[in-house]
Write an enzyme that holds these catalytic residues in place. Structure first.
Site, PDB file in Angstrom:
ATOM      1  N   LYS A 185       8.060  -7.875  -9.697  1.00 36.19           N
ATOM      2  CA  LYS A 185       8.988  -6.708  -9.130  1.00 36.19           C
ATOM      3  C   LYS A 185       8.445  -6.698  -7.766  1.00 36.19           C
ATOM      4  O   LYS A 185       7.586  -6.188  -7.155  1.00 36.19           O
ATOM      5  CB  LYS A 185       8.981  -5.314  -9.612  1.00 36.19           C
ATOM      6  CG  LYS A 185      10.015  -4.517  -9.339  1.00 36.19           C
ATOM      7  CD  LYS A 185      10.404  -3.888  -8.044  1.00 36.19           C
ATOM      8  CE  LYS A 185       9.443  -3.130  -7.048  1.00 36.19           C
ATOM      9  NZ  LYS A 185       9.938  -3.053  -5.818  1.00 36.19           N
ATOM     10  N   GLU A 259      -4.595  -2.997  -6.609  1.00 44.87           N
ATOM     11  CA  GLU A 259      -5.422  -3.588  -5.099  1.00 44.87           C
ATOM     12  C   GLU A 259      -4.498  -2.731  -4.098  1.00 44.87           C
ATOM     13  O   GLU A 259      -3.470  -2.927  -3.776  1.00 44.87           O
ATOM     14  CB  GLU A 259      -4.927  -4.856  -5.070  1.00 44.87           C
ATOM     15  CG  GLU A 259      -5.527  -6.197  -6.131  1.00 44.87           C
ATOM     16  CD  GLU A 259      -6.927  -6.427  -5.872  1.00 44.87           C
ATOM     17  OE1 GLU A 259      -7.597  -6.165  -4.872  1.00 44.87           O
ATOM     18  OE2 GLU A 259      -7.507  -6.965  -6.533  1.00 44.87           O
ATOM     19  N   CYS A 293      -4.015  -5.785   4.204  1.00 47.56           N
ATOM     20  CA  CYS A 293      -5.118  -4.565   3.653  1.00 47.56           C
ATOM     21  C   CYS A 293      -6.395  -4.812   3.970  1.00 47.56           C
ATOM     22  O   CYS A 293      -7.052  -3.438   4.183  1.00 47.56           O
ATOM     23  CB  CYS A 293      -4.855  -4.516   2.217  1.00 47.56           C
ATOM     24  SG  CYS A 293      -5.130  -6.399   1.533  1.00 47.56           S
ATOM     25  N   GLU A 394      -4.843   4.761   6.606  1.00 49.56           N
ATOM     26  CA  GLU A 394      -4.405   3.359   6.780  1.00 49.56           C
ATOM     27  C   GLU A 394      -2.919   3.381   7.836  1.00 49.56           C
ATOM     28  O   GLU A 394      -1.924   3.950   7.304  1.00 49.56           O
ATOM     29  CB  GLU A 394      -4.199   2.867   5.596  1.00 49.56           C
ATOM     30  CG  GLU A 394      -3.876   1.163   5.577  1.00 49.56           C
ATOM     31  CD  GLU A 394      -3.484   0.641   4.428  1.00 49.56           C
ATOM     32  OE1 GLU A 394      -3.006   1.280   3.531  1.00 49.56           O
ATOM     33  OE2 GLU A 394      -4.078  -0.505   3.977  1.00 49.56           O
TER      34      GLU A 394
HETATM   35  P1  NAD Z   1       4.011   0.332  -1.485  1.00 54.60           P
HETATM   36  O1  NAD Z   1       2.890   0.835  -2.227  1.00 54.60           O
HETATM   37  O2  NAD Z   1       4.754   1.116  -0.882  1.00 54.60           O
HETATM   38  O3  NAD Z   1       4.898  -0.649  -2.509  1.00 54.60           O
HETATM   39  C1  NAD Z   1       4.289  -1.428  -3.146  1.00 54.60           C
HETATM   40  C2  NAD Z   1       5.126  -1.954  -4.213  1.00 54.60           C
HETATM   41  O4  NAD Z   1       5.368  -1.048  -5.300  1.00 54.60           O
HETATM   42  C3  NAD Z   1       6.757  -2.273  -3.884  1.00 54.60           C
HETATM   43  O5  NAD Z   1       7.154  -3.404  -4.474  1.00 54.60           O
HETATM   44  C4  NAD Z   1       7.431  -1.048  -4.305  1.00 54.60           C
HETATM   45  O6  NAD Z   1       8.694  -1.186  -4.296  1.00 54.60           O
HETATM   46  C5  NAD Z   1       6.470  -0.597  -5.461  1.00 54.60           C
HETATM   47  N1  NAD Z   1       6.721   0.881  -5.476  1.00 54.60           N
HETATM   48  C6  NAD Z   1       7.109   1.906  -4.877  1.00 54.60           C
HETATM   49  N2  NAD Z   1       7.053   2.870  -5.310  1.00 54.60           N
HETATM   50  C7  NAD Z   1       6.819   2.765  -6.846  1.00 54.60           C
HETATM   51  C8  NAD Z   1       6.765   3.196  -7.786  1.00 54.60           C
HETATM   52  N3  NAD Z   1       6.912   4.951  -7.995  1.00 54.60           N
HETATM   53  N4  NAD Z   1       6.402   2.900  -8.918  1.00 54.60           N
HETATM   54  C9  NAD Z   1       6.350   1.570  -9.290  1.00 54.60           C
HETATM   55  N5  NAD Z   1       6.370   0.725  -8.007  1.00 54.60           N
HETATM   56  C10 NAD Z   1       6.560   1.293  -7.007  1.00 54.60           C
HETATM   57  O7  NAD Z   1       3.294  -0.752  -0.461  1.00 54.60           O
HETATM   58  P2  NAD Z   1       3.984  -1.530   0.643  1.00 54.60           P
HETATM   59  O8  NAD Z   1       4.338  -0.587   1.854  1.00 54.60           O
HETATM   60  O9  NAD Z   1       4.984  -2.511   0.189  1.00 54.60           O
HETATM   61  O10 NAD Z   1       2.463  -2.436   1.156  1.00 54.60           O
HETATM   62  C11 NAD Z   1       1.595  -1.875   1.902  1.00 54.60           C
HETATM   63  C12 NAD Z   1       0.686  -1.252   1.399  1.00 54.60           C
HETATM   64  O11 NAD Z   1      -0.102  -2.469   0.306  1.00 54.60           O
HETATM   65  C13 NAD Z   1      -0.652  -1.210   2.210  1.00 54.60           C
HETATM   66  O12 NAD Z   1      -1.138   0.133   1.629  1.00 54.60           O
HETATM   67  C14 NAD Z   1      -1.626  -2.217   2.028  1.00 54.60           C
HETATM   68  O13 NAD Z   1      -2.820  -1.786   2.110  1.00 54.60           O
HETATM   69  C15 NAD Z   1      -1.479  -2.553   0.642  1.00 54.60           C
HETATM   70  N6  NAD Z   1      -2.012  -3.967  -0.009  1.00 54.60           N
HETATM   71  C16 NAD Z   1      -3.082  -3.837  -0.507  1.00 54.60           C
HETATM   72  C17 NAD Z   1      -3.655  -5.347  -0.800  1.00 54.60           C
HETATM   73  C18 NAD Z   1      -4.821  -5.547  -1.727  1.00 54.60           C
HETATM   74  O14 NAD Z   1      -5.049  -6.783  -1.942  1.00 54.60           O
HETATM   75  N7  NAD Z   1      -5.801  -4.570  -1.799  1.00 54.60           N
HETATM   76  C19 NAD Z   1      -2.863  -6.416  -0.275  1.00 54.60           C
HETATM   77  C20 NAD Z   1      -1.709  -6.146   0.436  1.00 54.60           C
HETATM   78  C21 NAD Z   1      -1.137  -4.839   0.732  1.00 54.60           C
END
Ligand code: NAD
Length: 511
Positions: A185, A259, A293, A394
Site C-alpha cells: 500500500k 521504521e 527520516c 520531526e
Molecule cells: P505517514 O505515517 O503519514 O504514512 C505512511 C503510510 O501509512 C502511508 O502509506 C499512509 O497512507 C499509511 N497510513 C496512514 N494512516 C494509516 C493507518 N491508520 N493505518 C495504516 N496505514 C496508514 O507518513 P508519511 O507522511 O507518508 O511519511 C513521512 C514519515 O515517514 C516521517 O515521519 C518519516 O520520518 C517517516 N519515515 C521513516 C523512515 C524510516 O526508515 N525510519 C523512512 C522514511 C520515512
C-alpha cells in the site's frame, strides 16, 4: 485553442494484472513543483484489499513459490534487478515527478541502490541458513535436530511518500527472497512508481506474489493491518501512525516491523575538519528538502567555534540550487504538498516565537515559472535550545536547528534527550573520540565524518520510538522468516526413552 490531454491512469496491480477499483473511482496524483495533476490512480476499497490479500494468500499456499530452492530464487532476484535496470529511466522519471525528489538524487543513488539491493539479496539467499543442524546434545537424549527458517506468509507493506521506490524495495526484496507474498500500500501522494515497479517485477514472479492496492491510509492501510489473512506488517512512516498500527495489529497478534520518524543529532567536535563537516552537515539535512527520516536535524556545535560555523553554514546554504526536481542541475526540490509546506512554515514560525534566531531561509521560496510549486527556502536556526518544539518534533522539511554546547557530555545528553533514535553522527579528526561518541548516542546508525550512508548489506532501523526491527542487510531476511525447530528421535527402543518415564513407569519396565 485549448488542448485537453487525458491524464495517464494507473490501476491497482492484483494477481499479476492491472485491476481497477471495485467502484471504478480514481484519485489524482500531483507534481509538487507545479501543483498540477499528472496521473489518475485507482482509489482502493475494502473489496480491493480483500481481492489482493486473497491473491497473495493463494500464491503463498500454492507449492512452488514458498518452497523454491535458494539457488532458483537467487536467479529470480537477479532477473528482477535486470528488469528494473531495463526500465530505470521510466522509474526515475515517475519517482521524481510525483515525490519531488530530484532526478539527480534518484538517478545517482536510489535506482542504483535498488538494483544493487535485489542483487545483494540474490547473493544472501544462497548462503542464508534456511536449515541449520544442531549438535547432538546430552540432554534430552540422542536426536537429529534442525532449525528451519520459513517464510511468514502474506506481508502487508505500507510505505511513505518520501522515497517511494527505495522504501518499497526494502520490503519487497527481503520478502520475496524468503518466499513470502506481498500486498503493498503506497502513500497516496506517490503510488505511480510503485505500481510500475510491481508490474516490472511481476513479469518475473508468479501471479499473486506481488500485489499493490492504492488508496487512503486510514481505509486501505488499516484494513490490511487488521486483515486476518495478513501475517506480517512492514510499515515505514510517522511514529504517530506507527503507534496506531501496533495497536491495530494486536488483535490478530501480527508480526510487525516499524521504521518510524527521527530527530537525529549531529555532533561537531572542536577538532572537526570544517571544510568537509559543514558541507556534510548540509548534505545531511537538506537532501530531499529535509524529507528524509534519518536527516541530521539537530546540530550541536562547540561554543568556541559557534560563530564561525554559523557564518560558514549560512554562506554555504546560499549556494544550494532550488528548483524543478526534473532538472539535473537542481539539488533541492519542492516539499511534497501544500499541506506539508504549511506544516513546515508553521514549525518555522514556532521557532521564531520561541526565540530561536533565523540565520538563513525562513520562508516559502518562489521559483520562476513554478509559482504554484511547494518550495521552502533551506532554513537554519541558531540559538536553539533542545526543549524548543523545533528541536523536539520531526519537521520533515528543510530546517536545521543549531544548538551550542560547552562540554561534549552536555552535547551527548541533549543528543539523547529525544523520543527518537534513528540516526546520529559525529565529526572529528580523532577516531577514539569518534567511537566514544558513537557508543554513547542511542540510535540505530551512526555516521562518523559523513551522513546518509545507508548500505544494502548493513541493517537500518531505529532505537526507542524510531521503530522496531531492521531492514536491509542479511538482518532483513530474519524479519521475513520464522523459526521452526524439527526434532527426530534416534532412540527406537521404548525402554531407552528416558523422558517417557516421567509419565509412565511401565515404559521402562516393558523393555
Ligand atoms: P505517514 O505515517 O503519514 O504514512 C505512511 C503510510 O501509512 C502511508 O502509506 C499512509 O497512507 C499509511 N497510513 C496512514 N494512516 C494509516 C493507518 N491508520 N493505518 C495504516 N496505514 C496508514 O507518513 P508519511 O507522511 O507518508 O511519511 C513521512 C514519515 O515517514 C516521517 O515521519 C518519516 O520520518 C517517516 N519515515 C521513516 C523512515 C524510516 O526508515 N525510519 C523512512 C522514511 C520515512
Amino acid at each position: 485553442m485549448s488542448i485537453q490531454v487525458e491524464l495517464p491512469t494507473y490501476s491497482h496491480f492484483i494477481n499479476g494484472e492491472r485491476s481497477p477499483a471495485s467502484t471504478g473511482e480514481t484519485f489524482d496524483v500531483f507534481n509538487p513543483a507545479t501543483g498540477e495533476a499528472v496521473a489518475r490512480v485507482s482509489k482502493g476499497t475494502v473489496e480491493d484489499v480483500n481481492r489482493a490479500v486473497d491473491a497473495a494468500h493463494a500464491a503463498f499456499e500454492k507449492e512452488g513459490w514458498r518452497d523454491m530452492p535458494p539457488a532458483e530464487r537467487a536467479k529470480i532476484l537477479f532477473q528482477i534487478a535486470d528488469a528494473i535496470a531495463l526500465h530505470k529511466t521510466e522509474l526515475i522519471y515517475l519517482e521524481s515527478l510525483t515525490s519531488g525528489g530530484t532526478v539527480r538524487r534518484i538517478a545517482g543513488n536510489d535506482i542504483m541502490m535498488i538494483i544493487d539491493l535485489f542483487q545483494q539479496m540474490a547473493k544472501f539467499v544462497q548462503s542464508y541458513p534456511f536449515s541449520e543442524t544442531l549438535p547432538n546434545p546430552l540432554f534430552p537424549g540422542p536426536a537429529h535436530n534442525f532449525v528451519w527458517r520459513e517464510p511468514i506468509g502474506v506481508c502487508a507493506a505500507i510505505t511513505p511518500w518520501n522515497m517511494p521506490l527505495l522504501i518499497a524495495s526494502w520490503k519487497i526484496a527481503p520478502a520475496l527472497a524468503t518466499g513470502n507474498t506481498v500486498v503493498l500500500k503506497p502513500a497516496s501522494h506517490t503510488p505511480v512508481s510503485a505500481l510500475r515497479l510491481a508490474e516490472i517485477i511481476s513479469a518475473v514472479v508468479p501471479a499473486g506474489v506481488l500485489n499493490v492496492v492504492a488508496g487512503s491510509g486510514a481505509e486501505i492501510g488499516e484494513t490490511l493491518v487488521r486483515h486476518p489473512k495478513v501475517d506480517k506488517v512492514a510499515f515505514t512512516g510517522s511514529t504517530e501512525v506507527g503507534r496506531g498500527i501496533m495497536k491495530q495489529a494486536a488483535d490478530t497478534i501480527k508480526n510487525i516491523t516499524l521504521e518510524l520518524g527521527g530527530k537525529s543529532p549531529n555532533i561537531l567536535l572542536k577538532d572537526a575538519d570544517l571544510k568537509i563537516a559543514l558541507p556534510g552537515t548540509l548534505f545531511g539535512v537538506f537532501l530531499h528538502s529535509g524529507q528524509l527520516c534519518e536527516s541530521g536535524t539537530r546540530l550541536f556545535v562547540p561554543r568556541s567555534i559557534y560563530d564561525t560555523v554559523l557564518e560558514q553554514l549560512a554562506a554555504l546554504t546560499q549556494t544550494l540550487k532550488l528548483g524543478n526536481q526534473l532538472d539535473e542541475n537542481i539539488g533541492v526540490g519542492p516539499v511534497i504538498s501544500q499541506r506539508q509546506k504549511e506544516t513546515v512554515l508553521d514549525y518555522i514560525q514556532s521557532g521564531i516565537d520561541e526565540g530561536a534566531r533565523l540565520i538563513c531561509g525562513g520562508k516559502e521560496a518562489v521559483v520562476e515559472g513554478l509559482e504554484n510549486g511547494y518550495f521552502i527556502e533551506p532554513t537554519i536556526f541558531a540559538d536553539v535550545t533542545n526543549d524548543m518544539k523545533i528541536a523536539r518534533e520531526e519537521i520533515f522539511g528543510p530546517v536545521l536547528c543549531v544548538i551550542p554546547y560547552d562540554h561534549i557530555d552536555e552535547a551527548i545528553e541533549m543528543a539523547n534527550d529525544t523520543i527518537y533514535g534513528l540516526a546520529g553522527g559525529v565529526w572529528t579528526r580523532d577516531v577514539n573520540k569518534a567511537y566514544e561518541v558513537a557508543r554513547k548516542i542511542k540510535a540505530g546508525v551512526i555516521w562518523i565524518n559523513d551522513w546518509h550512508m545507508l548500505r544494502n548489506d548493513a541493517p537500518f532501523g531505529g532505537y526507542k520510538q524510531s521503530g522496531i526491527g531492521r531492514e536491509m542487510g542479511k538482518h532483513s531476511l530474519d524479519a521475513y522468516t520464522q523459526l521452526k525447530h524439527v526434532h527426530t528421535s534416534m532412540v527406537p527402543e521404548l525402554g531407552r526413552r528416558v523422558a517417557y518415564g516421567l509419565l509412565m513407569t511401565e515404559a521402562k519396565k516393558s523393555e
